[in-house]
Design an enzyme around this catalytic site. Structure first.
Site, mmCIF file in Angstrom:
data_model
loop_
_atom_site.group_PDB
_atom_site.id
_atom_site.type_symbol
_atom_site.label_atom_id
_atom_site.label_comp_id
_atom_site.label_asym_id
_atom_site.label_seq_id
_atom_site.Cartn_x
_atom_site.Cartn_y
_atom_site.Cartn_z
ATOM 1 N N SER A 104 0.324 29.139 -18.824
ATOM 2 C CA SER A 104 1.563 29.897 -18.969
ATOM 3 C C SER A 104 2.794 29.054 -18.654
ATOM 4 C CB SER A 104 1.486 31.151 -18.099
ATOM 5 O OG SER A 104 2.513 32.057 -18.384
ATOM 6 N N ASP A 241 8.012 31.159 -22.421
ATOM 7 C CA ASP A 241 7.312 30.176 -21.609
ATOM 8 C C ASP A 241 6.212 29.543 -22.462
ATOM 9 O OD1 ASP A 241 5.794 32.487 -21.697
ATOM 10 O OD2 ASP A 241 4.946 32.194 -19.705
ATOM 11 N N ASP A 243 3.067 29.896 -23.072
ATOM 12 C CA ASP A 243 2.169 30.686 -23.919
ATOM 13 C C ASP A 243 2.852 31.919 -24.486
ATOM 14 O OD1 ASP A 243 2.306 32.121 -21.536
ATOM 15 O OD2 ASP A 243 0.213 32.768 -21.632
ATOM 16 N N ASP A 245 4.145 34.676 -23.317
ATOM 17 C CA ASP A 245 3.919 36.052 -22.886
ATOM 18 C C ASP A 245 5.106 36.595 -22.101
ATOM 19 O OD1 ASP A 245 3.568 34.638 -20.525
ATOM 20 O OD2 ASP A 245 1.651 35.557 -20.007
#
Length: 448
Positions: A104, A241, A243, A245
């Site tokens: 992440s 960010d 990834d 999410d």
């Protein structure tokens, strides 16, 4: 021993804490536990695996695919894709399992492994504990045609982009946006979805070099986005960010719009549409007190959970609620997603601007943030920090000093070796002074 799974999967230094061997064992353990629970329905199970751009994602995703196939699961490799994209594909294709290789917002040397069940939802704590308990166990290995296959998921990126664009019901034409992709997975999907929805898009942080993921860009480093918004005269900037999410935003004047403000904007939008179930917004204990006060003025109540979008989602599912999220920018819009989705959030934020004709700053001013100080205390015993009497007494004294004008929160991170000390107070000076005072006491009492 400390629990292997944190609030967002298993995370640590790639090829140190998170090894290929561990990736194989976790994948096998997940296959066995979910199979025992009947999650595969007695049929040959199918899994989707994806990763962000980190260099270590190559060997870790290969290890995950190998472990799943060795346990008899057919694997579709979606390659580089945002975490919410994986969750969407698990849900939309009816896959039995999803595995995301990502750390992440963490720096490039880190990586992580998180699992999604059928329907695209994260595994509950008890299932993760069961997987952890079965690591290293002996098992009967399938042979011949009983082993799983591994193949590429053709069209994964396109399917997710189409889904994102399908969720907005009006064109974003006339809006100019800067998108910061954090040199992560969203560089393939976020700008394209915004363009197809009609916005004019400038992009930063769109390098495919995962060695630079989250490095001075993205939702944890908003300076470059603020500069780019001002440079291009954009209506808004959005930052994802690694990834994708989570999403934070920057208004046309360069001011930051955090996750609490974004949730306030979107919750009011849903309420006006008659789509905010039970007039409730689900948030975590980290949300600013100003959000609660603002929502109360508009007849919206807050349901509060522990930190982690998985716990927000659990509360949303229990109550049937429409929207929830975190101050950090994880926002879950239940009609369209099963997990925090930064790109979806950005699209709906811009849609609200297009519908109302109001700039992002004006929309964000629906709430006034109480001054907040957040400090990360490192090199301490996280477990002792929450039970030490001296720490507890210091927190109680700070709370007494604030009365009803603020609050104190001490929380061990679920993904990093730190304890977070958060203080909200009437002034920045008081919030910072109290947070620093408490951080010193935490370090003195439970430092390593």
């Amino acid at each position: 021993m400390a629990r292997l799974f944190g609030t967002d999967g298993v995370r640590g230094r790639a090829n140190g804490d998170i090894t290929a061997e561990l990736a194989v064992e976790l994948s096998v353990g997940a296959a066995h536990v979910l199979g025992t629970l009947g999650a595969f329905g007695g049929t040959r199970p199918r899994a989707i695996v994806a990763r962000d751009t980190r260099p270590s994602g190559d060997f870790l995703s290969a290890a995950v695919c190998a472990g799943l196939a060795a346990a008899g699961i057919d694997v579709l490799d979606a390659e580089v894709l945002p975490t919410p994209g994986l969750a969407y594909l698990v849900q939309s294709t009816g896959a039995d399992l999803g595995v995301m290789i990502s750390a992440s917002h963490n720096p490039a040397p880190d990586n992580g492994i998180k699992f999604f069940a059928r329907g695209g939802t994260k595994l509950p704590d008890e299932v993760e504990d069961a997987i952890e308990a079965r690591l290293g166990e002996q098992w009967d290995r399938p042979q011949g045609t009983d082993v799983g296959t591994i193949s590429r998921f053709q069209g994964a990126v396109e399917a997710y982009v189409e889904h994102l664009v399908s969720t907005v019901d009006r064109s974003l034409e006339g809006l100019t946006v800067v998108a910061d992709c954090a040199n992560g997975a969203s560089h393939l999907t976020g700008p394209e979805a915004l363009r197809r929805a009609g916005a004019r898009v400038h992009v930063i942080g769109d390098l495919s070099d995962g060695g630079l993921i989250n490095d001075g860009v993205g939702s944890t480093h908003l300076g470059p986005l603020q500069a780019a918004v001002l440079e291009h005269g954009a209506d808004i900037g959005v930052a994802f960010d690694g990834d994708a999410d989570r999403c934070l935003a920057v208004a046309a004047d360069g001011e930051i719009i955090d996750g609490d403000q974004i949730m306030a904007i979107l919750a009011l939008d849903l309420k006006e549409r008659g789509q905010l179930y039970d007039d409730t917004l689900v948030v975590t204990v980290m949300s600013n007190l100003g959000l609660k006060l603002a929502m109360k003025q508009h007849g919206i109540v807050l349901a509060q959970t522990g930190v982690g979008d998985r716990y927000v989602l659990e509360e949303m599912n229990l109550g049937g609620y429409s929207i929830g999220g975190e101050q950090s920018g994880h926002v879950i819009i239940a009609e369209h997603a099963t997990t925090g989705d930064g790109e979806l959030t950005a699209l709906h934020l811009l849609q609200r601007m297009a519908e109302t004709g109001r700039p992002a700053r004006e929309l964000a001013n629906v709430m006034t943030r109480l001054p907040q100080a957040l400090l990360n205390v490192k090199d301490i015993d996280k477990a002792k920090a929450t039970i030490d009497r001296g720490v507890a007494d210091a927190i109680a004294a700070a709370e007494a000093e604030l009365g009803e004008t603020g609050r104190v929160l001490l929380r061990p991170s679920g993904t990093e070796p730190v304890v977070r000390v958060m203080v909200e107070a009437p002034t920045d000076e008081q919030a910072s002074e109290l947070a620093e005072r408490l951080a010193v006491i935490v370090r003195e009492r439970v430092g390593l």
